[in-house]
Design an enzyme around this catalytic site. Sequence first.
Site, PDB file in Angstrom:
ATOM      1  N   CYS A 142      27.847-110.823 -29.325  1.00  0.00           N
ATOM      2  CA  CYS A 142      27.768-110.291 -30.542  1.00  0.00           C
ATOM      3  C   CYS A 142      27.701-108.709 -30.454  1.00  0.00           C
ATOM      4  O   CYS A 142      28.732-108.077 -29.827  1.00  0.00           O
ATOM      5  CB  CYS A 142      26.905-110.735 -31.435  1.00  0.00           C
ATOM      6  SG  CYS A 142      26.825-110.349 -33.252  1.00  0.00           S
ATOM      7  N   LYS A 163      28.433-108.376 -44.944  1.00  0.00           N
ATOM      8  CA  LYS A 163      27.881-109.060 -43.539  1.00  0.00           C
ATOM      9  C   LYS A 163      28.907-110.356 -43.510  1.00  0.00           C
ATOM     10  O   LYS A 163      28.895-111.181 -44.330  1.00  0.00           O
ATOM     11  CB  LYS A 163      26.442-109.089 -43.904  1.00  0.00           C
ATOM     12  CG  LYS A 163      25.952-110.013 -42.504  1.00  0.00           C
ATOM     13  CD  LYS A 163      24.352-110.244 -42.786  1.00  0.00           C
ATOM     14  CE  LYS A 163      23.673-110.820 -41.546  1.00  0.00           C
ATOM     15  NZ  LYS A 163      22.173-111.201 -41.634  1.00  0.00           N
ATOM     16  N   SER A 192      26.948-113.564 -37.376  1.00  0.00           N
ATOM     17  CA  SER A 192      26.152-112.897 -38.176  1.00  0.00           C
ATOM     18  C   SER A 192      25.955-111.442 -37.797  1.00  0.00           C
ATOM     19  O   SER A 192      25.552-110.985 -36.770  1.00  0.00           O
ATOM     20  CB  SER A 192      24.650-113.515 -37.776  1.00  0.00           C
ATOM     21  OG  SER A 192      23.729-112.764 -38.900  1.00  0.00           O
ATOM     22  N   HIS A 235      27.572-115.761 -32.240  1.00  0.00           N
ATOM     23  CA  HIS A 235      26.391-116.384 -31.732  1.00  0.00           C
ATOM     24  C   HIS A 235      26.269-117.803 -31.483  1.00  0.00           C
ATOM     25  O   HIS A 235      25.605-118.612 -31.843  1.00  0.00           O
ATOM     26  CB  HIS A 235      25.172-116.163 -32.690  1.00  0.00           C
ATOM     27  CG  HIS A 235      24.859-114.487 -32.755  1.00  0.00           C
ATOM     28  ND1 HIS A 235      23.988-114.023 -31.649  1.00  0.00           N
ATOM     29  CD2 HIS A 235      25.036-113.513 -33.791  1.00  0.00           C
ATOM     30  CE1 HIS A 235      23.593-112.658 -32.028  1.00  0.00           C
ATOM     31  NE2 HIS A 235      24.434-112.497 -33.157  1.00  0.00           N
ATOM     32  N   GLU A 237      24.710-119.200 -29.024  1.00  0.00           N
ATOM     33  CA  GLU A 237      23.351-119.572 -28.680  1.00  0.00           C
ATOM     34  C   GLU A 237      22.312-119.932 -29.926  1.00  0.00           C
ATOM     35  O   GLU A 237      21.355-120.436 -29.579  1.00  0.00           O
ATOM     36  CB  GLU A 237      22.701-118.449 -27.727  1.00  0.00           C
ATOM     37  CG  GLU A 237      22.077-117.218 -28.739  1.00  0.00           C
ATOM     38  CD  GLU A 237      23.008-116.275 -29.261  1.00  0.00           C
ATOM     39  OE1 GLU A 237      22.617-115.194 -29.634  1.00  0.00           O
ATOM     40  OE2 GLU A 237      24.275-116.620 -29.048  1.00  0.00           O
TER      41      GLU A 237
END
Length: 310
Positions: A142, A163, A192, A235, A237
Site C-alpha cells: 500500500c 477514498k 484502503s 492490503h 494481509e
Amino acid sequence: MPIKIQSDLPAKAELEEENIFVMDENRAISQNIRPLEIIVLNLMPIKQDTELQLLRGLSNTPLQIDVTFLQMSSHVSKNTSASHIKKFYQTFEEIKNNNYDGMIITGAPVEKLDFEEVNYWDELITVMEWSNKHVTSTIHICWGAQAGLYYHYGIKKELLPKKLSGVYKHRVMNRKEPLVRGFDDVFMAPHSRYTQASRQQILDNPRLKVLADSDEAGIYIVLGDGGKEIFVMGHPEYDRLTLDQEYKRDIDKGIEPDLPVNYYPDDDCNRKPLLSWRSHANNLYTNWLNYYVYQITPYDLNESYDNYCI
C-alpha cells in the site's frame, strides 16, 4: 511454515489457537535447517494487529522463518505502547550490519502528505537504500509500495477523488511470472487508500512490470528489477474485520465514508463481512518466499549480496 518468534510476543497465543505452527528460540536451535531471515518494517499505527496479520500470511509454506520487526526511531507511535516497541522491535542502528533474505515494508496512514513531509521519510529512504545491498527481495504494501516506487523509480503518487475502500476484482496480466503462479484469472483483494501511484509513469518505465490490474482499483502488483522489489498496492494481509473497523472508525470521526465495496453481504454493515481474499494472500506470500527469496538467497547470509540479489 513454522515461524520463529519471541516466546512472549502477544501474537503467539492467538496464532497457536489458529493451529499456526510457531516455535520459540529454544526449539529452533535444535533444528539443523537455516531459517529464512525476514525483517518487517511495520509502519502501521496498531502494530500488534499488523504483526498478527503478516505472521498469518507467512505461515503457509514448509520453511522456517525467523522474523525481526523494525521500527522507525524518528517516529513515536501514538497507538502502540513504548514498552511493546522496545521489547519486540529493533532500530535500524541495531540491524544495519545484518543481511536478510526478505523484507516487508507495510503501509502507513500518511498518504495525503507529500513523501518528504512524513516525519520519518529520511530514515525510511536510508532503510530502502540499505535494502539494495542487504536484502534479497523486498515486498512493499500500500503506502509502502507508493513510497518504494517513488524512491527507487521516481513514480509520483496522485490523490484520488475519494477514498478507495473495499474488496475489488483483479486480473492477472503476466502468467509467466512466478509471483502470480496459482492465482485465479480473476481474484479479489482489499484496498484502503486515498492515493495511487501514477499509472502512466509505471507503464512507461521499462524496469517495471505490471502483474495484476483492476478496472476499479487500478494497478495492483508491480514487479521491479525482476523481483528485487515487489509493490502491492492493496492490503492482502488484512483480516476479515479490518475494513469494517476502519469504516466504523471513520464514522466515529465524522468523516462520512462510503461503504466498503464488495465487502458486507447485501451492503449491510451490521452483517459479518465476507472474507474473499485469503487464498490469494496466502498464494502471494508463498510465491514471494519461494521464488524470489528462498531460491535466490545465499545459504550463508554473510556472503556478498552483490552475487545473489535478483
